[in-house]
Design a protein around this motif. Structure first.
Motif, PDB file in Angstrom:
ATOM      1  N   CYS A 141      13.106  34.215 -28.442  1.00  0.00           N
ATOM      2  CA  CYS A 141      12.185  34.015 -27.324  1.00  0.00           C
ATOM      3  C   CYS A 141      12.907  34.403 -26.042  1.00  0.00           C
ATOM      4  O   CYS A 141      13.977  33.855 -25.734  1.00  0.00           O
ATOM      5  CB  CYS A 141      11.704  32.565 -27.232  1.00  0.00           C
ATOM      6  SG  CYS A 141      10.306  32.364 -26.091  1.00  0.00           S
ATOM      7  N   GLY A 142      12.343  35.353 -25.304  1.00  0.00           N
ATOM      8  CA  GLY A 142      12.979  35.805 -24.079  1.00  0.00           C
ATOM      9  C   GLY A 142      14.360  36.364 -24.361  1.00  0.00           C
ATOM     10  O   GLY A 142      14.531  37.257 -25.189  1.00  0.00           O
ATOM     11  N   SER A 143      15.358  35.824 -23.686  1.00  0.00           N
ATOM     12  CA  SER A 143      16.728  36.311 -23.880  1.00  0.00           C
ATOM     13  C   SER A 143      17.376  35.747 -25.143  1.00  0.00           C
ATOM     14  O   SER A 143      18.442  36.208 -25.555  1.00  0.00           O
ATOM     15  CB  SER A 143      17.587  35.938 -22.670  1.00  0.00           C
ATOM     16  OG  SER A 143      17.613  34.536 -22.487  1.00  0.00           O
ATOM     17  N   VAL A 443      31.315  41.650 -25.848  1.00  0.00           N
ATOM     18  CA  VAL A 443      30.259  41.927 -24.869  1.00  0.00           C
ATOM     19  C   VAL A 443      29.331  40.716 -24.716  1.00  0.00           C
ATOM     20  O   VAL A 443      28.223  40.838 -24.226  1.00  0.00           O
ATOM     21  CB  VAL A 443      29.426  43.178 -25.244  1.00  0.00           C
ATOM     22  CG1 VAL A 443      30.287  44.406 -25.317  1.00  0.00           C
ATOM     23  CG2 VAL A 443      28.675  42.982 -26.558  1.00  0.00           C
ATOM     24  N   GLU A 444      29.830  39.547 -25.114  1.00  0.00           N
ATOM     25  CA  GLU A 444      29.000  38.342 -25.076  1.00  0.00           C
ATOM     26  C   GLU A 444      28.444  38.075 -23.681  1.00  0.00           C
ATOM     27  O   GLU A 444      27.304  37.664 -23.527  1.00  0.00           O
ATOM     28  CB  GLU A 444      29.832  37.132 -25.552  1.00  0.00           C
ATOM     29  CG  GLU A 444      29.141  35.785 -25.420  1.00  0.00           C
ATOM     30  CD  GLU A 444      27.929  35.657 -26.334  1.00  0.00           C
ATOM     31  OE1 GLU A 444      27.151  34.703 -26.123  1.00  0.00           O
ATOM     32  OE2 GLU A 444      27.769  36.493 -27.235  1.00  0.00           O
ATOM     33  N   SER A 445      29.260  38.328 -22.639  1.00  0.00           N
ATOM     34  CA  SER A 445      28.792  38.043 -21.282  1.00  0.00           C
ATOM     35  C   SER A 445      27.625  38.929 -20.878  1.00  0.00           C
ATOM     36  O   SER A 445      26.898  38.628 -19.936  1.00  0.00           O
ATOM     37  CB  SER A 445      29.943  38.203 -20.279  1.00  0.00           C
ATOM     38  OG  SER A 445      30.466  39.518 -20.338  1.00  0.00           O
ATOM     39  N   TYR A 446      27.445  40.047 -21.592  1.00  0.00           N
ATOM     40  CA  TYR A 446      26.355  40.969 -21.280  1.00  0.00           C
ATOM     41  C   TYR A 446      25.230  40.904 -22.310  1.00  0.00           C
ATOM     42  O   TYR A 446      24.264  41.643 -22.211  1.00  0.00           O
ATOM     43  CB  TYR A 446      26.877  42.417 -21.220  1.00  0.00           C
ATOM     44  CG  TYR A 446      27.710  42.700 -20.002  1.00  0.00           C
ATOM     45  CD1 TYR A 446      27.140  43.230 -18.853  1.00  0.00           C
ATOM     46  CD2 TYR A 446      29.068  42.428 -19.991  1.00  0.00           C
ATOM     47  CE1 TYR A 446      27.902  43.488 -17.730  1.00  0.00           C
ATOM     48  CE2 TYR A 446      29.841  42.687 -18.865  1.00  0.00           C
ATOM     49  CZ  TYR A 446      29.251  43.222 -17.742  1.00  0.00           C
ATOM     50  OH  TYR A 446      30.003  43.468 -16.639  1.00  0.00           O
ATOM     51  N   LYS A 447      25.370  40.014 -23.303  1.00  0.00           N
ATOM     52  CA  LYS A 447      24.418  40.012 -24.410  1.00  0.00           C
ATOM     53  C   LYS A 447      22.990  39.780 -23.954  1.00  0.00           C
ATOM     54  O   LYS A 447      22.063  40.454 -24.408  1.00  0.00           O
ATOM     55  CB  LYS A 447      24.817  38.945 -25.443  1.00  0.00           C
ATOM     56  CG  LYS A 447      23.915  38.941 -26.673  1.00  0.00           C
ATOM     57  CD  LYS A 447      24.454  38.041 -27.760  1.00  0.00           C
ATOM     58  CE  LYS A 447      23.570  38.111 -29.004  1.00  0.00           C
ATOM     59  NZ  LYS A 447      24.100  37.299 -30.108  1.00  0.00           N
ATOM     60  N   LEU A 448      22.782  38.831 -23.047  1.00  0.00           N
ATOM     61  CA  LEU A 448      21.429  38.528 -22.593  1.00  0.00           C
ATOM     62  C   LEU A 448      20.792  39.732 -21.912  1.00  0.00           C
ATOM     63  O   LEU A 448      19.611  40.016 -22.105  1.00  0.00           O
ATOM     64  CB  LEU A 448      21.448  37.325 -21.646  1.00  0.00           C
ATOM     65  CG  LEU A 448      21.907  35.994 -22.257  1.00  0.00           C
ATOM     66  CD1 LEU A 448      21.806  34.883 -21.224  1.00  0.00           C
ATOM     67  CD2 LEU A 448      21.077  35.650 -23.489  1.00  0.00           C
ATOM     68  N   LYS A 449      21.589  40.467 -21.111  1.00  0.00           N
ATOM     69  CA  LYS A 449      21.065  41.651 -20.436  1.00  0.00           C
ATOM     70  C   LYS A 449      20.679  42.719 -21.460  1.00  0.00           C
ATOM     71  O   LYS A 449      19.627  43.347 -21.363  1.00  0.00           O
ATOM     72  CB  LYS A 449      22.103  42.214 -19.462  1.00  0.00           C
ATOM     73  CG  LYS A 449      22.365  41.327 -18.254  1.00  0.00           C
ATOM     74  CD  LYS A 449      23.361  41.990 -17.314  1.00  0.00           C
ATOM     75  CE  LYS A 449      23.627  41.108 -16.098  1.00  0.00           C
ATOM     76  NZ  LYS A 449      24.618  41.731 -15.185  1.00  0.00           N
TER      77      LYS A 449
END
Length: 494
Positions: A141-143, A443-449
Motif C-alpha cells: 500500500c503506497g510506499s 539502497v534501503e534509504s532510497y527504497k521508498l522513492k
C-alpha cells in the motif's frame, strides 16, 4: 489407443493418490481447500469484519481456494489446529499460495500464525488483537511493498511481547499470477524466505543486522537522567576572532560588468524591431471595437533580422567582474574548546537478556486478518511441515502447473492486446529488475522513492523509459554519496 489413454490416466491418478498420502504423513498441517471450508475455518463475527469469504475456483483452473470476494473490506477467518506446532524442535516450514487476481494496490495478503490464546477464547472472536507468534506474507500500500516476516517474541525480563520485523524483506511480485511463499525456520537460527521456490532473503534470528528491533536488546542504553554540561562546546570550528576584512575587499562590486572591448557586429540593424505586425493579417469582420477593444495585428518575426546579426538597440554584453569577491566572511579555525558531540553516558539495560535461540511460541491456529481495497485475493495450499522436500514437492505439484498455465495465458493476452512486439514483456522484465534493485540492502534509504516510482510506472507503462531515467538518477546520486562519504565540501573564504 483409448485403452492406453485410460491406463495412463489411471496411472497418474494412482500416483497422485500415493504421493498425497506420503505428503500427508510428513505434513504437520495441510489445507488445499478442495472442499468447502465451512465448519473447519471460522469467520470472525467481530463487527469490524464485513468481508465475506467464499470457496471459489482460481480463475482459469478447477482448483479451489479461499477467496476475498469484495473490495474495501476487512476480513478475518481462523483455523484452530488439532495440535499446537512446536517451533523449537528442528526445522519448520510455513508455506502458502496467494493469487492477486485483480492486482494489489492497497491491502494485505498475509497469514498470522497464532499462539495459544487465553482461556475461554473463541475462534469467532478472532480480530487484529488476537496474539500471534509469526506474521508472514505480502503487504502492499503506497510506499509499503514487502513480504512481511514478523516474529512476536517474549522478553524474559519484562514479560512483554515485542514485534521484531525482518529488515529488507523482499518485494511482492507485481503480476496477477499465483505465487507460493515459503518461510523456513531452522534450528541454527537461520531464516530463509522463498518466493516461488527461489531464495529471496536469508537472515539470522539473533542478528541485529536482520531484525528491527533486534531480538536481543543492547547490553547498555543511554542514561535518560544524564544531562549535557552547560560548558560543553560541540562546535568543531569557530570564526577566527583575529581575522579582519582586507582593505581592498569591495563587497559592493557587481558580479558582472559590461564588456568594454565588445564591438557591435557589422550589419546590425539598429532601426529594425525584432518583431513586426503581420502584413497578411486583417481585422475579423465580426470584430467590435467598442466591445473587443482596438484591434491590433498579431506580431511575427521581422524577416530582415533573419539575415542580419541582430536588430534593435545594440547593447554591450556583460562579462564576469574580475574585481568581484562577494560578501566577506570570517574564516573558520579549529575550536580549542571543542569536546565533540555530547552523548549521555551508557548504563546497563534492565531489559537485556541472552539466549542461544528464540523462545518461539507454539502455533495453535492459523488466521487471515486483513484489510484490502482489492477483491480477487485467493489463498490456497496452506502448509506447515518439518521437511523441506515435502514443501518442495507441494510447490512442484500444486503450484508449478498452475503458474505455468497462467504465464502462458498472460503471454497470449499480451500478444492479443497488441503487445506482440515484445514491448509489454520488456516492461515486465524492467519492473522485475527494478523491484530487485529496491530489495538491495545498501539502497534501503532510497527504497521508498524507488517503489513509489515503480508504482506510478505500472499504472502508466508507456512511461517506462522515463522511469528508468528516474531510477538511474537516484542510483547515480547514491553512488556519488558513497564515493564522497555523503559529505558536502567545506566552504572556502575569499
Amino acid at each position: 489407443m483409448e485403452g492406453r489413454g485410460f491406463s495412463l490416466q489411471l496411472f497418474f491418478l494412482l500416483s497422485s493418490c500415493v504421493a498425497f498420502q506420503i505428503w500427508a504423513l510428513d505434513s504437520i498441517f495441510y489445507e488445499p481447500f478442495d472442499q468447502p471450508f465451512d465448519g473447519r475455518w471460522i469467520a470472525s463475527e467481530n463487527e469490524d469484519y464485513k468481508g465475506v469469504w467464499k470457496h471459489s475456483k482460481s480463475e482459469g483452473h478447477d482448483d479451489y481456494g479461499l477467496l476475498v470476494n469484495e473490495k474495501a473490506r476487512k476480513y478475518a477467518i481462523v483455523k484452530e489446529l488439532d495440535n499446537a506446532v512446536n517451533l523449537k524442535d528442528g526445522i519448520v516450514i510455513l508455506q502458502f499460495e496467494v493469487r492477486l487476481q485483480n492486482g494489489l494496490e492497497c491491502g494485505g495478503a498475509y497469514l498470522k500464525y497464532l499462539r495459544p490464546q487465553e482461556a475461554g477464547w473463541k475462534p469467532k472472536e478472532f480480530n487484529n488483537e488476537s496474539p500471534y507468534s509469526i506474521m508472514f506474507g505480502p503487504d502492499k500500500c503506497g510506499s509499503t511493498n514487502k513480504v512481511h516476516f514478523i516474529l512476536k517474541h517474549k522478553n524474559p525480563k519484562t514479560g512483554e511481547y515485542v514485534e521484531h520485523h525482518l529488515k529488507y524483506p523482499p518485494s511482492v511480485p507485481s503480476d496477477k499470477l499465483t505465487h507460493v511463499y515459503t518461510a523456513i525456520l531452522k534450528p541454527d537460527n537461520e531464516l530463509q524466505i522463498l518466493i516461488d521456490g527461489e531464495e529471496k532473503k536469508k537472515a539470522n534470528f539473533l542478528s541485529a543486522e536482520d531484525f528491527e528491533p533486534a531480538l536481543i536488546p543492547p547490553k547498555t542504553i543511554p542514561d535518560s537522567d544524564d544531562k549535557k554540561p552547560e560548558d560543553w562546546d560541540e562546535r568543531a570550528k569557530i570564526p577566527d576572532p583575529k581575522a579582519v576584512k582586507p582593505d581592498d575587499w569591495d563587497e559592493d562590486a557587481p558580479m558582472e560588468i559590461e564588456d568594454e572591448e565588445a564591438v557591435k557586429p557589422e550589419g546590425w540593424l539598429d532601426d529594425e524591431p525584432g518583431e513586426i505586425d503581420d502584413p497578411e493579417a486583417s481585422k475579423p469582420e465580426d470584430w467590435d471595437d467598442e466591445e473587443d477593444g482596438e484591434w491590433e495585428a498579431p506580431k511575427i518575426d521581422n524577416p530582415k533580422c533573419e539575415t542580419a546579426p541582430g536588430c534593435g538597440e545594440w547593447k554591450r554584453p556583460t562579462k564576469r567582474n574580475p574585481a568581484y569577491k562577494g560578501k566577506w566572511q570570517v574564516p573558520l579555525i579549529d575550536n580549542p574548546d571543542y569536546k565533540g558531540i555530547w552523548k549521555p553516558q551508557q548504563i546497563p539495560n534492565p531489559e537485556y537478556f541472552e539466549i542461544n535461540q528464540p523462545d518461539f511460541e507454539p502455533i495453535a491456529a492459523i488466521g487471515i486478518e486483513i484489510w484490502t481495497m482489492e477483491d480477487g485475493i485467493l489463498f490456497d495450499n496452506i502448509l506447515i511441515s518439518n521437511d523441506e522436500k515435502v514443501a518442495e514437492s507441494y510447490r512442484k505439484t500444486t503450484w508449478k502447473p498452475k503458474f505455468e498455465v497462467e504465464k502462458e495465458k498472460q503471454k497470449v493476452e499480451e500478444a492479443a492486446s497488441g503487445s506482440s512486439d515484445g514491448s509489454s514483456g520488456l516492461q515486465k522484465k524492467v519492473f522485475d529488475v527494478l523491484y530487485k534493485i529496491a530489495d538491495i540492502p545498501f539502497v534501503e534509504s532510497y527504497k521508498l522513492k524507488i517503489l513509489d516510482v515503480i508504482e506510478k510506472a505500472e499504472k502508466k507503462p508507456n512511461l517506462t523509459i522515463g522511469i528508468l531515467i528516474s531510477i538511474t538518477v537516484v542510483l547515480f546520486t547514491l553512488f556519488i554519496r558513497i564515493l564522497f562519504g555523503g559529505k558536502k565540501p567545506e566552504g572556502q573564504c575569499y
